[in-house]
Scaffold this motif. Structure first.
Motif, mmCIF file in Angstrom:
data_model
loop_
_atom_site.group_PDB
_atom_site.id
_atom_site.type_symbol
_atom_site.label_atom_id
_atom_site.label_comp_id
_atom_site.label_asym_id
_atom_site.label_seq_id
_atom_site.Cartn_x
_atom_site.Cartn_y
_atom_site.Cartn_z
ATOM 1 N N LYS A 79 0.930 -1.170 0.035
ATOM 2 C CA LYS A 79 -0.139 0.045 -0.113
ATOM 3 C C LYS A 79 0.945 1.189 0.012
ATOM 4 N N ILE A 133 -7.473 -2.904 4.315
ATOM 5 C CA ILE A 133 -7.378 -3.632 3.066
ATOM 6 C C ILE A 133 -8.217 -4.903 2.937
ATOM 7 N N ARG A 148 -10.569 -0.128 1.882
ATOM 8 C CA ARG A 148 -9.334 0.621 1.514
ATOM 9 C C ARG A 148 -8.656 -0.294 0.476
ATOM 10 N N LEU A 172 -6.043 -1.457 -2.304
ATOM 11 C CA LEU A 172 -4.567 -1.966 -2.169
ATOM 12 C C LEU A 172 -3.805 -1.282 -3.305
#
Ligand SMILES: Nc1ncnc2c1ncn2[C@@H]1O[C@H](COP(=O)(O)OP(=O)(O)OP(=O)(O)O)[C@@H](O)[C@H]1O
Ligand SMILES: [Mg+2]
Lengths: 416, 311
Positions: B13, B50, B55, B57
């Motif tokens: 990330k 993630i 969220r 990646l």
């Protein structure tokens, strides 16, 4: 429906919050009381001076019956202090002389020569049209003989119809653009005109027009402010209050918590919009009820105005959700919300009539969503003019869909 | 071995210039308590979010129950099956404990009886208390309750005890131990060493976006902590320097204690003999190494109470 679950939760949360209650309901109500008190001058009825020149006289020089009735109708609103201008005077010069060097607002209404004739002819033509349509409608159910007789009658009627000139009784209103109350005066005169037209077409016997039956609702100044103020607060609730709440939910991670569940963001957006809409219906109800009790206003919200309040709420809440998609903290939310709401409020004729604004600002106001809500509400609640409401409603409905979609797109359901 | 519930492969990330998660790979198995142990900014929350599908990646793959976190149709399936306590959990202030838990529960097709969850977390007294009136520890417990209400197979708890007083912390620990008994898979993040050691079946030590070591606490201690540690209270630099010449496994901790790592019994006696020769009359303590020692060994620092890495 998960949107409904969200709606219930955020509504409960809102109802239990005192500051929410204050800013969304109490504050608008207080403001209405203040404005109402200013504009109605509680105790005495504020009257607008209006000069009327009646040019519609008969052969013996007397004012015609209908023009007199019209002036009576204006008088019956109790909003005007009417002074006559002699038929042979130059209206503007006469009024300037009368007002003297200290001035005052020049408001002149001229009733043209032929007002009565035009009105009656025009009405007759409309009535013939109505009869004609009605008969055509029944035609298929008649015998041949009846039909023959009818079509003869109809063709005579059509000839008569054609011989009546297509006219409209004309009134001319002259207002000073600097006059703060110009729009108000115009709207009151217009509502009398509407009522008058309706009475004429709907009357049993056009010629035996009965003066006494010409009554219009007597609107006070506060009446004219109620639709505008209601619209304005639907807007501020949407783009200031809702934006702030949503931003606070975002800051505190409540949106993140919900995004961890199978809830979709469209359900989240719709749930919040529903909550705001309920709140605005309550607000509108309270404002109008207060108007009735405290200011003795006459406006009655009909189904159309309620529908418009609903659509307006949806539109502005959608706009609020869309705005909060771009805003990081609560301070920014209220700053941006205010920066959008206040100019919009003043530029869309809520507090000041649009007519007094320079023409470029009037053009700007056409681009503001609030204009359509408040204009639509005025048409529905005051002028009782459904057509005017429909157009505004259509625009508001369209914008509502657009903002909800934008709101759902920009609401962040994922971190970066 | 039980089948993997979480499978992460070379996950990266990137936040602009910062590589917050730097190519990590690991697996979490069914019914285990897995802990991410690392200081502030190590990349714990980033990784967890993630995995929770909130969220995106940058590269690599991550699968939960075999579903891809990056595939939209899979995300729905993942969200149905996981429960989560986000870091700094919050709920609607004016709703009660029960209403808040119910709200989260209602987001799923079905959920457990809310009163049962409330009982499980010992929140009965607070059932009808507004969220805003709760203490930090109670709020956190409501958060755990909300994470459990959908009866998920996998539960993410992001720093569930940070900022809690010792009693509240122990309460949360008890809940996690209980979850393990119920056969749940728990993915925990923490910067408290003893928490990881006590609760986790396996620990991944994460620092600067990389997994520095992974294994059960016993394995890690055996590998990096040594057999025993001799702690010489209030030692000085000079003594440490002298010892350092003979043994390379000497360090000073923040209290000014000298720590000497001992790998076998023979070594222990040699160190003791040296200390006797040097006539060191200070308090000497024999300690069993902990994850803290492992952490010190790997990163050359310790994590403070606030979660900062101190070299
Ligand atoms: N949205 C973001 N944009 C840019 N950088 C970010 C963002 N989120 C986190 N970071 C940075 O990424 C790094 C890892 O952050 P992360 O929150 O994953 O750490 P953490 O291990 O959870 O730490 P903590 O104990 O503080 O919760 C930090 O340096 C942080 O500042
Ligand atoms: Mg974190």
């Amino acid at each position: 429906m998960k949107a409904f679950t969200i709606f219930k939760a955020v509504t409960k949360n809102w109802i239990r919050s005192r500051s929410g209650l204050f800013f969304s309901i109490l504050f608008p109500v207080l403001l209405l009381l203040v404005f109402g008190a200013i504009f109605s001058g509680i105790g005495g009825t504020a009257q607008y001076s209006l000069f009327v020149q009646n040019l519609d006289t008969n052969t013996s020089g007397q004012p015609t019956e209908i023009s007199t009735a019209f002036i009576e109708a204006l008088n019956s609103t109790e909003t005007f202090a009417i002074s006559d201008i002699p038929a042979d005077a130059n209206a503007t010069e006469y009024v300037r002389d009368k007002l003297g060097p200290l001035g005052g607002n020049i408001r002149i209404l001229v009733i043209s020569k032929g007002f009565q004739d035009d009105l009656l002819n025009g009405t007759l033509k409309v009535r013939i049209g109505i009869i004609y349509d009605t008969v055509t409608y029944f035609e298929p159910y008649m015998t041949d003989k009846q039909n023959a007789a009818i079509s003869q009658g109809l063709s005579q009627m059509q000839q008569l119809n054609a011989s009546i000139p297509d006219t409209k009784a004309s009134l001319t209103i002259m207002l000073d653009p600097a006059d703060q109350s110009a729009a108000m005066v115009k709207s009151i005169v217009m509502s009398v005109v509407n009522a008058f037209n309706y009475e004429l077409i709907g009357a049993e016997n056009v010629v035996e027009f009965n003066e006494a039956s010409v009554t219009t609702k007597r609107y006070s100044n506060v009446d004219f402010y109620i639709p505008g103020i209601t619209a304005a607060f639907i807007m501020t609730n949407g783009i200031i209050a809702l934006t702030a709440t949503t931003t606070e939910f975002k800051r505190r991670g409540i949106i993140k918590r919900l995004s961890l569940t199978p809830l979709t963001k469209i359900d989240w957006v719709v749930g919040n919009v529903l909550c705001q809409t309920l709140l605005n219906l309550m607000l509108a109800g309270i404002m109008i009820a207060l108007g009735w009790v405290v200011f003795n206003v006459r406006v009655i919200p009909d189904a159309l105005s309620i529908a418009l309040i609903l659509l307006g709420s949806i539109m502005f809440s959608g706009m609020g959700m869309a705005l909060s998609g771009f805003i990081k903290d609560v301070e920014a939310a209220s700053a941006i919300g205010n920066a959008i709401a206040f100019p919009m409020m003043f530029l869309s004729g809520t507090y000041f009539p649009m007519e007094i604004m320079p023409s470029y600002l009037q053009t700007v106001s056409k681009a503001l969503p609030l204009t359509y809500v408040s204009e639509g509400l005025k048409h529905a609640m005051i002028y009782q003019n459904p057509e005017g409401t429909y157009i505004n409603m259509a625009i508001v409905a369209m914008l509502a869909v657009v903002f909800i979609i934008v709101g759902a797109i920009v609401t962040r359901w994922k971190e970066k | 071995m039980a089948k993997p519930v979480v499978e992460v492969d070379t996950l990266v990330k990137q936040y602009g210039q910062l590589r917050a998660v730097d190519g990590i790979s690991f697996k979490v198995h069914e019914e285990e308590v897995f802990a991410f142990l690392g200081p502030n900014g190590a990349g714990k929350t980033t990784t967890v979010e993630i995995l929770e599908c909130i969220r995106p990646l940058t590269s690599g793959t991550a699968r939960i129950f075999g579903y891809e976190v990056t595939r939209n149709s899979d995300v729905v399936e993942i969200k149905r099956r996981i429960g989560a306590l986000p870091q700094e959990f919050s709920a609607l202030d004016k709703l009660t404990v029960k209403e808040n838990i119910e709200l989260i529960g209602d987001m799923y097709e079905k959920h457990l009886d809310v009163m049962e969850i409330i009982k499980l977390l010992d929140l009965e007294d607070k059932t009808n208390e507004k969220f805003e009136n709760l203490s930090g520890g109670l709020k956190q417990r409501v958060g755990v309750a909300a994470a459990l209400v959908s009866d998920p197979q996998l539960i993410f708890l992001d720093e569930p005890t940070t900022g809690l007083d010792p009693k509240a912390r122990r309460d949360v620990w008890a809940v996690i131990t209980n979850l393990k008994k119920l056969g749940k898979t728990v993915f925990l993040t923490t910067h408290y060493m003893e928490e990881a050691q006590m609760l986790a079946d396996r620990v991944a030590i994460i620092n600067k976006g990389k997994i520095a070591a992974i294994g059960s606490p016993q394995e890690l201690i055996a590998q990096y902590g040594g057999l025993k540690i001799l702690k010489i209270r209030g030692g000085d630099e000079a003594l440490a320097g002298l010892l350092q010449k003979k043994y390379d496994k000497v360090s000073l901790n923040s209290n000014g204690d000298i720590l000497v790592k001992i790998d076998d019994a023979e070594e222990f006696w040699r160190v003791m003999a040296t200390l006797t020769d040097m006539k060191v009359g200070r308090d000497i303590e024999i300690q069993t190494p902990t994850i803290e020692d492992v952490f010190l060994k790997i990163t050359g620092g310790i994590i403070t109470e606030e979660g900062e890495l101190k070299q």
